[in-house]
Design an enzyme around this catalytic site. Structure first.
Site, PDB file in Angstrom:
ATOM      1  N   GLU A  38       1.008  -1.051  -0.051  1.00 10.06           N
ATOM      2  CA  GLU A  38       0.004  -0.025  -0.111  1.00 10.06           C
ATOM      3  C   GLU A  38       0.690   1.228  -0.065  1.00 10.06           C
ATOM      4  O   GLU A  38       0.510   2.259   0.578  1.00 10.06           O
ATOM      5  CB  GLU A  38      -0.990  -0.170   1.150  1.00 10.06           C
ATOM      6  CG  GLU A  38      -1.834  -1.263   1.478  1.00 10.06           C
ATOM      7  CD  GLU A  38      -2.911  -1.379   0.865  1.00 10.06           C
ATOM      8  OE1 GLU A  38      -3.669  -0.420   0.520  1.00 10.06           O
ATOM      9  OE2 GLU A  38      -3.427  -2.673   0.530  1.00 10.06           O
TER      10      GLU A  38
HETATM   11  C1  LIG Z   1       3.034  -9.753   0.092  1.00  5.36           C
HETATM   12  C2  LIG Z   1       2.678  -8.745  -1.083  1.00  5.36           C
HETATM   13  C3  LIG Z   1       1.547  -8.311  -1.519  1.00  5.36           C
HETATM   14  C4  LIG Z   1       1.359  -7.322  -2.331  1.00  5.36           C
HETATM   15  N1  LIG Z   1       0.027  -7.189  -2.959  1.00  5.36           N
HETATM   16  C5  LIG Z   1      -0.236  -6.394  -3.944  1.00  5.36           C
HETATM   17  C6  LIG Z   1      -1.387  -6.385  -4.632  1.00  5.36           C
HETATM   18  O1  LIG Z   1      -2.503  -7.029  -4.335  1.00  5.36           O
HETATM   19  N2  LIG Z   1      -1.670  -5.543  -5.566  1.00  5.36           N
HETATM   20  C7  LIG Z   1      -0.321  -4.638  -6.201  1.00  5.36           C
HETATM   21  O2  LIG Z   1      -0.635  -4.000  -7.290  1.00  5.36           O
HETATM   22  N3  LIG Z   1       0.869  -4.870  -5.470  1.00  5.36           N
HETATM   23  C8  LIG Z   1       1.017  -5.545  -4.187  1.00  5.36           C
HETATM   24  N4  LIG Z   1       2.119  -5.708  -3.807  1.00  5.36           N
HETATM   25  C9  LIG Z   1       3.294  -4.753  -4.147  1.00  5.36           C
HETATM   26  C10 LIG Z   1       3.590  -3.673  -3.287  1.00  5.36           C
HETATM   27  O3  LIG Z   1       2.540  -2.798  -3.169  1.00  5.36           O
HETATM   28  C11 LIG Z   1       4.892  -3.283  -3.616  1.00  5.36           C
HETATM   29  O4  LIG Z   1       5.806  -4.167  -3.367  1.00  5.36           O
HETATM   30  C12 LIG Z   1       5.413  -1.964  -3.195  1.00  5.36           C
HETATM   31  O5  LIG Z   1       4.539  -0.763  -3.452  1.00  5.36           O
HETATM   32  C13 LIG Z   1       6.753  -1.347  -3.271  1.00  5.36           C
HETATM   33  O6  LIG Z   1       7.181  -1.616  -4.493  1.00  5.36           O
HETATM   34  P1  LIG Z   1       8.450  -2.627  -4.878  1.00  5.36           P
HETATM   35  O7  LIG Z   1       8.399  -3.864  -4.139  1.00  5.36           O
HETATM   36  O8  LIG Z   1       8.641  -2.475  -6.390  1.00  5.36           O
HETATM   37  O9  LIG Z   1       9.610  -1.670  -4.389  1.00  5.36           O
HETATM   38  P2  LIG Z   1      10.421  -0.462  -5.097  1.00  5.36           P
HETATM   39  O10 LIG Z   1       9.452   0.326  -5.669  1.00  5.36           O
HETATM   40  O11 LIG Z   1      11.471  -1.054  -5.756  1.00  5.36           O
HETATM   41  O12 LIG Z   1      11.043   0.107  -3.654  1.00  5.36           O
HETATM   42  C14 LIG Z   1      12.402  -0.497  -3.259  1.00  5.36           C
HETATM   43  C15 LIG Z   1      12.859   0.530  -2.199  1.00  5.36           C
HETATM   44  O13 LIG Z   1      13.144   1.716  -2.605  1.00  5.36           O
HETATM   45  C16 LIG Z   1      12.413   2.863  -2.192  1.00  5.36           C
HETATM   46  N5  LIG Z   1      11.872   3.859  -3.062  1.00  5.36           N
HETATM   47  C17 LIG Z   1      11.216   3.392  -4.100  1.00  5.36           C
HETATM   48  N6  LIG Z   1      11.005   4.638  -4.937  1.00  5.36           N
HETATM   49  C18 LIG Z   1      11.445   5.579  -4.240  1.00  5.36           C
HETATM   50  C19 LIG Z   1      11.523   7.152  -4.271  1.00  5.36           C
HETATM   51  N7  LIG Z   1      10.885   7.701  -5.153  1.00  5.36           N
HETATM   52  N8  LIG Z   1      12.191   7.753  -3.096  1.00  5.36           N
HETATM   53  C20 LIG Z   1      12.645   7.109  -2.215  1.00  5.36           C
HETATM   54  N9  LIG Z   1      12.732   6.028  -1.857  1.00  5.36           N
HETATM   55  C21 LIG Z   1      12.117   5.026  -2.953  1.00  5.36           C
HETATM   56  C22 LIG Z   1      11.213   2.057  -1.622  1.00  5.36           C
HETATM   57  O14 LIG Z   1      10.688   2.773  -0.283  1.00  5.36           O
HETATM   58  C23 LIG Z   1      11.869   0.801  -1.023  1.00  5.36           C
HETATM   59  O15 LIG Z   1      12.382   0.993   0.256  1.00  5.36           O
HETATM   60  C24 LIG Z   1       2.355  -6.756  -2.897  1.00  5.36           C
HETATM   61  C25 LIG Z   1       3.608  -6.718  -2.630  1.00  5.36           C
HETATM   62  C26 LIG Z   1       3.779  -7.896  -1.568  1.00  5.36           C
HETATM   63  C27 LIG Z   1       5.337  -8.012  -1.277  1.00  5.36           C
END
Ligand SMILES: Cc1cc2nc3c(=O)[nH]c(=O)nc-3n(C[C@H](O)[C@H](O)[C@H](O)COP(=O)(O)OP(=O)(O)OC[C@H]3O[C@@H](n4cnc5c(N)ncnc54)[C@H](O)[C@@H]3O)c2cc1C
Length: 601
Positions: A409
């Site tokens: 989220e």
């Molecule tokens: C168990 C699970 C269930 C999920 N369920 C859903 C679902 O039902 N539907 C759905 O659509 N998604 C879902 N997600 C996805 C989830 O919303 C994302 O994992 C989350 O938004 C983070 O994206 P990412 O994993 O690509 O991390 P990234 O975006 O790659 O982030 C990696 C790190 O970099 C940091 N970061 C990224 N961008 C910036 C920035 N601009 N400035 C500073 N720091 C930054 C982040 O805070 C984090 O610490 C789920 C994830 C998991 C693990």
């Protein structure tokens, strides 16, 4: 000129809130609490009933049938339709009671995510943005649990940067269907969903649109269940869309408005994470207190030791502040919804805009709710010692399960920045917030500290600190903005410091408004009030530490010369030591929790 009212999101910062304007958890009726008890009892019976070691060993892939059996039992009780209107087969709960439901889910570990997704991000896009025909077709089946549903935003290359997804929809030559191609990742409930809300770009659009996609359309392929750290029984899969034929009538909302929809659905998801955090923390207190009473070391229950009381006292006071914030915002969403309907908004627009209004508060609650919940699970392991590390007690599972709440989220980094960005947007771009009001408010907050010997009424020093937190946020935000101008957004460390001061202002005020309202109620139990007042005080004590550190970090990062020395002196003065004895206060709170066997009901 916009007005800062109780129903203006973010306005808590610019006005003094009256207790008549706040809802406190003690205002819930017995009927409201029924839903909490129903869902809690369900989780106790169906999930805990199978034995905690069994729950801890569940796996979404190999135990799919068992997971679905519980899902369908929950649906039979109406639990899949809590956010869906009665005319579409749901229970039609208002938003705040829906939060209470989410609190009750928390004891269900992975099942909280499964049912949470069905009732929140999975179904709300249709419930809030759908046409009448779309609602009539999909919502009854979602409410009855016949169709599982999911929310597909994230892609391998598009996580936090969710608008950068590559999934595309192109209209076919006949003009009847969109042809959808792409890949989504981490899709909760994806392994059994029949309905997918998919965010994709039409043609070469810059912005996302949203589509309702049925598995029966064909062309959908699922990846294997992800092997995760926690919420292991919750289904999480990759979903591949290969030339899926989506009828053009399944475009959800307007073309190019999908990103706004996705974000607004997440506003609701964020406050729900905090509500779930309340449930998880209550559960954690109950379990740790029980253990601390019965585990004897050095001829004493470990609950007699100050080191253990300190943990219980901190968790309980954090929870008190969180709970106060969650339900006061939840009720504001309902009131805003009613206000918008009265002023002629459609049902959909009223729901959408009521939620959007409180984006700042939802981001704050998500960040601090998830962090408090994770701290609770961590400290619960510590209180259980070696048994906390064993799969037998379920505490290690709570620790693993809680961890995801800081990531999904919107990560906590993104949500901290979002709280600030939303504040700037509302103050300077859309002018929904009238920040001129802060001008009258600031000098009072600063100068009131100049006379530490003036007589203070009940809770007056506390509200003075709260005003100081608000004022200091405005002062440092203004000064950092002047110095860094548009570069401020790139200085994320400073932005996150500011977000923490903002959050401390919001949460401490929520806690003390609750105490003040309780004190004015003749029916309030005096002993409970005493403990609740101590919890608010304890939270303020800790919040001042957080804000002090954040303010000093920010100032040391951008300010210099005379401005820096003035602002640091001002920080010391405005966030001066709050004279309580934290050891005694935490002990008193912990003793009460131990005596009662848990948090208040
Ligand atoms: C168990 C699970 C269930 C999920 N369920 C859903 C679902 O039902 N539907 C759905 O659509 N998604 C879902 N997600 C996805 C989830 O919303 C994302 O994992 C989350 O938004 C983070 O994206 P990412 O994993 O690509 O991390 P990234 O975006 O790659 O982030 C990696 C790190 O970099 C940091 N970061 C990224 N961008 C910036 C920035 N601009 N400035 C500073 N720091 C930054 C982040 O805070 C984090 O610490 C789920 C994830 C998991 C693990």
């Amino acid at each position: 000129m916009s007005k800062n009212t109780a129903l203006t999101g973010g306005a808590f910062l610019l006005r003094n809130t009256n207790i008549s304007e706040v809802f406190i958890p003690e205002d819930f009726t017995d009927e409201d609490k029924m839903i909490l008890h129903t869902v809690k009892d369900f989780m106790l019976q169906e999930v805990h009933g199978m034995g905690i070691a069994k729950v801890a060993s569940l796996d979404a892939e190999k135990d799919k049938e068992l997971v679905l059996e519980i899902f369908h039992k929950a649906a039979a009780l109406g639990l899949c339709g809590v956010s869906i209107d009665e005319k579409h087969g749901g229970l039609g709960l208002n938003f705040n009671t829906g939060l209470l439901f989410t609190e009750g889910l928390a004891g269900g570990f992975s099942f909280a995510t499964t049912i949470g997704c069905q009732t929140s991000i999975g179904s709300l896009p249709i419930a809030w943005y759908g046409t009448e025909a779309q609602k009539a077709k999909y919502l009854p089946k979602i409410a009855s649990g016949e169709w599982g549903c999911s929310y597909c935003l994230t892609e391998p290359g598009a996580g936090s940067d969710a608008n950068s997804g590559k999934t595309r929809a192109v209209m076919n030559t006949e003009g009847t269907h969109y042809i959808l191609n792409g890949q989504k990742m981490w899709i909760t409930n994806g392994g059994f969903a029949e309905v997918f809300t998919v965010f994709a770009k039409i043609d070469d659009d810059e912005k996302l649109s949203a589509f309702i996609v049925e598995k029966s359309f064909g062309g959908i392929e699922l990846g294997k269940e992800e092997k995760k750290m926690g919420i292991k029984a919750s289904s999480t899969v990759m979903v591949f869309f290969n030339n899926v034929k989506v009828p053009k009538g399944n475009l959800l909302g307007e073309r190019g408005k999908g990103f706004n929809m996705a974000l607004n659905i997440l506003n609701s998801g964020r406050i729900k994470i905090a509500a779930g955090g309340c449930g998880g923390m209550k559960f954690g207190i109950e379990k740790t207190v029980e253990y601390a009473k019965n585990r004897i070391q050095f001829n004493k229950p470990i609950g007699d030791f100050g080191a253990i009381k300190q943990k219980i006292g901190k968790i309980a006071s954090d929870l008190f502040a969180l709970e106060s914030g969650v339900y006061s915002v939840g009720e504001k969403v309902d009131k805003k919804h009613a206000q918008l309907l009265q002023s002629g908004s459609s049902e959909n627009d009223a729901k959408i805009n009521a939620m959007r209004e409180f984006a700042i508060e939802c981001a704050i609650l998500k960040v601090h709710g998830s962090e408090m919940m994770c701290n609770t699970a961590d400290e619960a392991i510590q209180i259980f010692g070696g048994m906390g590390y064993s799969m037998e007690t379920g505490v290690e599972m709570a620790y693993r399960d809680a961890r995801i709440t800081k990531i999904y989220e919107g990560t906590n980094e993104i949500n901290r920045m979002l709280a600030l960005a939303e504040f700037y947007k509302r103050a300077f771009a859309t002018k929904e917030l009238n920040i001129a009001a802060a001008k009258q408010f600031l000098p009072g907050a600063i100068f009131s500290n100049y006379n530490p010997f003036s007589a203070k009424g009940e809770l007056e020093p506390e509200f003075e600190f709260i005003n100081n937190l608000k004022a200091l946020f405005m002062i440092i935000t203004g000064s950092a903005g002047n110095k860094l101008k548009s570069k401020l957004v790139e200085e994320q460390e400073i932005v996150m410091n500011l977000a923490d001061i903002l959050a401390m202002a919001f949460l401490t005020e929520s806690a003390f408004l609750r105490v003040k309202k309780l004190a004015a109620k003749p029916t309030t139990d005096k002993r409970e009030l005493h403990i609740k007042t101590l919890m608010a005080k304890m939270y303020l004590y800790d919040a001042l530490d957080v804000a002090r550190k954040a303010a000093n970090n920010a100032l040391d990062s951008y300010a210099s010369g005379i401005e820096k020395s003035i602002l640091k002196r001002l920080t010391r003065r405005m966030l001066r030591t709050y004279n309580i004895n934290p050891k005694d206060v935490r002990r008193t709170i912990a003793d009460y929790m131990i005596e009662k066997g848990g948090y208040f009901n």
